[in-house]
Design a protein around this motif. Structure first.
Motif, mmCIF file in Angstrom:
data_model
loop_
_atom_site.group_PDB
_atom_site.id
_atom_site.type_symbol
_atom_site.label_atom_id
_atom_site.label_comp_id
_atom_site.label_asym_id
_atom_site.label_seq_id
_atom_site.Cartn_x
_atom_site.Cartn_y
_atom_site.Cartn_z
ATOM 1 N N LYS A 1 4.372 -47.670 -94.207
ATOM 2 C CA LYS A 1 5.754 -47.269 -93.914
ATOM 3 C C LYS A 1 6.306 -46.361 -95.016
ATOM 4 C CE LYS A 1 10.326 -49.206 -92.890
ATOM 5 N NZ LYS A 1 11.134 -50.440 -92.787
ATOM 6 N N SER B 1 4.615 -42.912 -94.863
ATOM 7 C CA SER B 1 5.138 -42.116 -93.743
ATOM 8 C C SER B 1 6.512 -41.536 -94.078
ATOM 9 C CB SER B 1 5.239 -42.974 -92.480
ATOM 10 O OG SER B 1 3.964 -43.419 -92.084
ATOM 11 N N ARG C 1 5.984 -38.673 -96.531
ATOM 12 C CA ARG C 1 5.501 -37.475 -95.828
ATOM 13 C C ARG C 1 6.671 -36.713 -95.212
ATOM 14 N NH1 ARG C 1 1.460 -38.426 -90.942
ATOM 15 N NH2 ARG C 1 3.296 -39.592 -90.233
ATOM 16 N N THR C 2 7.614 -37.453 -94.613
ATOM 17 C CA THR C 2 8.799 -36.821 -94.013
ATOM 18 C C THR C 2 9.632 -36.110 -95.074
ATOM 19 O OG1 THR C 2 8.869 -38.534 -92.305
ATOM 20 C CG2 THR C 2 10.878 -37.255 -92.647
ATOM 21 N N GLN D 1 -1.385 -37.284 -96.333
ATOM 22 C CA GLN D 1 -2.011 -37.425 -95.013
ATOM 23 C C GLN D 1 -3.310 -38.220 -95.129
ATOM 24 O OE1 GLN D 1 -0.546 -36.847 -92.305
ATOM 25 N NE2 GLN D 1 -0.017 -34.732 -91.882
ATOM 26 N N ILE E 1 -2.428 -41.895 -95.800
ATOM 27 C CA ILE E 1 -1.970 -42.572 -94.580
ATOM 28 C C ILE E 1 -3.164 -42.956 -93.701
ATOM 29 C CG2 ILE E 1 -0.780 -42.188 -92.371
ATOM 30 C CD1 ILE E 1 1.352 -40.618 -93.973
#
Length: 197
Positions: free
Chosen positions: A80, A83, A86-87, A114, A117
């Motif tokens: 989580k 992610s 990454r955003t 990436q 993840i």
């Protein structure tokens, strides 16, 4: 039996029933306390205890006192966080005032995150299949390898920051996010390493 006797008999039976129910069924607050204590005690042995408790305590009722659930939730918390990072990085890349140096570093970091993840997902998948697996040691070894690889990728991003001239704002955002993921990953790896199968 007169009405008064019937009334008192009913009261007595109700009292006994409630007493037995309370004796047999533990209170939810006591159960919750048991679960939270399990998480706190488990987290005390990790490299980053405060990060561990903050990320896992909200899921105490789901984890209960089960080591395998603890590992799964620890990996889920890492995923989580990765992610979300990454955003954040993708938004920074699209910023209008981004410099070429910043853009180059962010591009490298996106690749690292990436990869991280993907590796955390693989690790979580392995842990989820552990119960049904015939070769548990092999599956656990894979989870360890993937989580270790994720940590390497997370630190690859932060190591790259020192090689480039980037703005302090971008540097701070990336460092804060990536260090947070790496610490979560490290704690997850600790739980994987100490999972008895």
């Amino acid at each position: 039996m007169d009405q008064q006797s019937t009334f008192f008999s009913s009261i007595f039976l109700t009292f006994i029933t409630i007493s037995i129910f309370e004796f047999v069924t533990p209170s939810s607050s006591a159960t919750t306390e048991t679960y939270t204590n399990y998480i706190k005690t488990s987290c005390n042995y990790t490299t980053y205890p405060s990060v561990c408790t903050t990320s896992l305590l909200p899921y105490a009722l789901a984890i209960k006192s089960t080591p395998l659930r603890l590992v799964k939730q620890s990996l889920s918390a890492t995923l989580k966080s990765a992610s979300t990072t990454r955003t954040i990085i993708l938004k920074l890349v699209k910023a209008k005032n981004i410099t070429k140096g910043d853009a180059a570093v962010l591009k490298d970091c996106i690749g690292d995150i990436q990869d991280s993840i993907g590796e955390i997902k693989d690790s979580l998948k392995a842990i989820s299949s552990l119960k049904s697996s015939k070769d548990k040691k092999f599956v656990l070894s894979n989870a360890q390898t993937w989580t270790s690889a994720a940590i390497t990728d997370e630190y690859s991003c932060t190591d790259g920051l020192s090689d480039e001239e980037i703005s302090p704002v971008v540097m701070k955002k990336i460092m804060t996010s990536m260090v947070s993921i790496a610490r979560l990953s490290s704690n997850a790896l600790y739980f994987i390493n100490h999972l008895n199968i």
